[in-house]
Design a protein around this motif. Sequence first.
Motif, PDB file in Angstrom:
ATOM      1  N   VAL A   1      -0.908 -66.715  74.100  1.00  0.00           N
ATOM      2  CA  VAL A   1      -2.218 -67.052  73.825  1.00  0.00           C
ATOM      3  C   VAL A   1      -2.412 -68.579  74.697  1.00  0.00           C
ATOM      4  O   VAL A   1      -3.243 -68.701  75.422  1.00  0.00           O
ATOM      5  N   ILE A   2      -1.392 -69.459  74.640  1.00  0.00           N
ATOM      6  CA  ILE A   2      -1.513 -70.890  75.297  1.00  0.00           C
ATOM      7  C   ILE A   2      -1.709 -70.304  76.901  1.00  0.00           C
ATOM      8  O   ILE A   2      -2.594 -70.786  77.707  1.00  0.00           O
TER       9      ILE A   2
ATOM     10  N   ALA B   1       5.474 -79.935  73.456  1.00  0.00           N
ATOM     11  CA  ALA B   1       5.600 -81.003  74.519  1.00  0.00           C
ATOM     12  C   ALA B   1       4.580 -81.158  75.665  1.00  0.00           C
ATOM     13  O   ALA B   1       4.458 -81.935  76.177  1.00  0.00           O
ATOM     14  N   LEU B   2       4.641 -79.642  75.925  1.00  0.00           N
ATOM     15  CA  LEU B   2       3.921 -79.395  77.413  1.00  0.00           C
ATOM     16  C   LEU B   2       2.759 -78.655  77.374  1.00  0.00           C
ATOM     17  O   LEU B   2       1.666 -78.876  77.801  1.00  0.00           O
ATOM     18  N   ASP B   3       3.099 -77.350  76.994  1.00  0.00           N
ATOM     19  CA  ASP B   3       1.806 -76.378  77.388  1.00  0.00           C
ATOM     20  C   ASP B   3       0.847 -76.373  76.384  1.00  0.00           C
ATOM     21  O   ASP B   3      -0.501 -76.217  77.054  1.00  0.00           O
TER      22      ASP B   3
ATOM     23  N   MET C   1      -2.782 -76.943  78.336  1.00  0.00           N
ATOM     24  CA  MET C   1      -4.071 -76.100  77.942  1.00  0.00           C
ATOM     25  C   MET C   1      -5.037 -76.914  77.470  1.00  0.00           C
ATOM     26  O   MET C   1      -6.486 -76.643  77.977  1.00  0.00           O
ATOM     27  N   LEU C   2      -4.952 -77.920  76.800  1.00  0.00           N
ATOM     28  CA  LEU C   2      -6.229 -78.811  76.157  1.00  0.00           C
ATOM     29  C   LEU C   2      -6.740 -79.578  77.585  1.00  0.00           C
ATOM     30  O   LEU C   2      -7.939 -79.742  77.745  1.00  0.00           O
TER      31      LEU C   2
ATOM     32  N   MET D   1       5.970 -84.343  84.469  1.00  0.00           N
ATOM     33  CA  MET D   1       4.836 -83.633  84.420  1.00  0.00           C
ATOM     34  C   MET D   1       3.757 -84.436  83.485  1.00  0.00           C
ATOM     35  O   MET D   1       2.705 -84.445  83.794  1.00  0.00           O
ATOM     36  N   LEU D   2       4.348 -84.865  82.310  1.00  0.00           N
ATOM     37  CA  LEU D   2       3.500 -85.911  81.355  1.00  0.00           C
ATOM     38  C   LEU D   2       2.899 -87.177  81.876  1.00  0.00           C
ATOM     39  O   LEU D   2       1.879 -87.556  81.625  1.00  0.00           O
TER      40      LEU D   2
END
Length: 377
Positions: free
Chosen positions: A74-75, A276-278, A282-283, A335-336
């Motif tokens: 879904v993500i 933590a990431l995905d 997505m958001l 990434m974050l």
Amino acid sequence: MQILDVLLVIGGLVLLIVGGEALVRGAASIATRIGMSPLIVGLIVVSAATSAPELAVTVGSVISGEPGLAVGNVIGSNIVNILLILGLSALVMPLLIKRQLVRFDIPVMVGLSILLVAVSLDGQIGLLDGVLLLAGLVVHAVLSILIGRREVRVGAEGAGTAPIPTPGSPTPVWLSLLLLVVGIGLLVLGSQLLVTGAVSIATGLGVSSLVVGLTVVAIGTSLPELATSIIAVRRGERDMAVGNIVGSNIFNIGMVLGLPAIIFGEGIPVPAAAIALDLPVMLATAIALLPIAFTGFIIARWEGGLFVAIYIAYTAYLVLAATQHNALEGFTDVMLWFVVPLIALTLIVVTTYEAGLHRGKRLAAREASDERSQPGG
């Protein structure tokens, strides 16, 4: 990894595509016969049908005890829909966006994405969480139908009632129902083959089912959206391409995750890596679509290229993280704290620039209108 596993994945994807196509045709034909407007058919019926592969895979994954594959599907599909499919569609031709999508549907998609992130923070999508997600979908569907009926009524009063366009000759009711049944059957069978093959490949390569769901399965189950959007763009229905993607993302969150969470009372576990990431990615992609849509109600080619580039970078990170498990935490921090802020800053600068241009054009048009209305002008 064995040849049989690869064949299972390929066979499952083919069945999902064929089943989704049959379901789309049957559902759209029945919807138009009962008098639903083209907008509602595209935003709700077609979006729900193209989300059927994701629902089949998610239910099959939960039954098979692979929640990572279910959540990742879904993500990953929502990320693929916006970054890859809309990006490729915009590269083919700039996408025009209707004001209703900008003012109502895209904000709903962003709101449901925020809700999904919030209910997933405890590591599980439980029964109550599923009810909330499904309720958000139902509210959106009801309001969309009411808005669509109002637009049809206003259009009928202003210019007479126009028939709903259907491709070619009308499909008989019995054939539409047969397409629905066959489509559902192919989706169920295809999901079982795909889940079996994907899990076996992931186990053989030492890759988590979450990563497989975010990449291979997500792209595979998003092929109906890709086909629908590209065909819509080539036929000149560019706003329909955006509506299909936005509607599919709403269905993916509300139905594909909400319904299984209700059916399976124990809930759907959400992997820590996804939290933590995905999920944030997505958001971020959902939020990124909002300002781009507001600036001139168009997605330009270069913006589509930016979306595709971001998706390639995200996928490359997933592959690197999957092959270097010990460095996953470091990659996540990069990434974050570096890539995502850089992308956000770029979007803010670009949006501000385009908003300024749009505002300048409106002011210039207003001044020109005032000059023409002056005596002797």
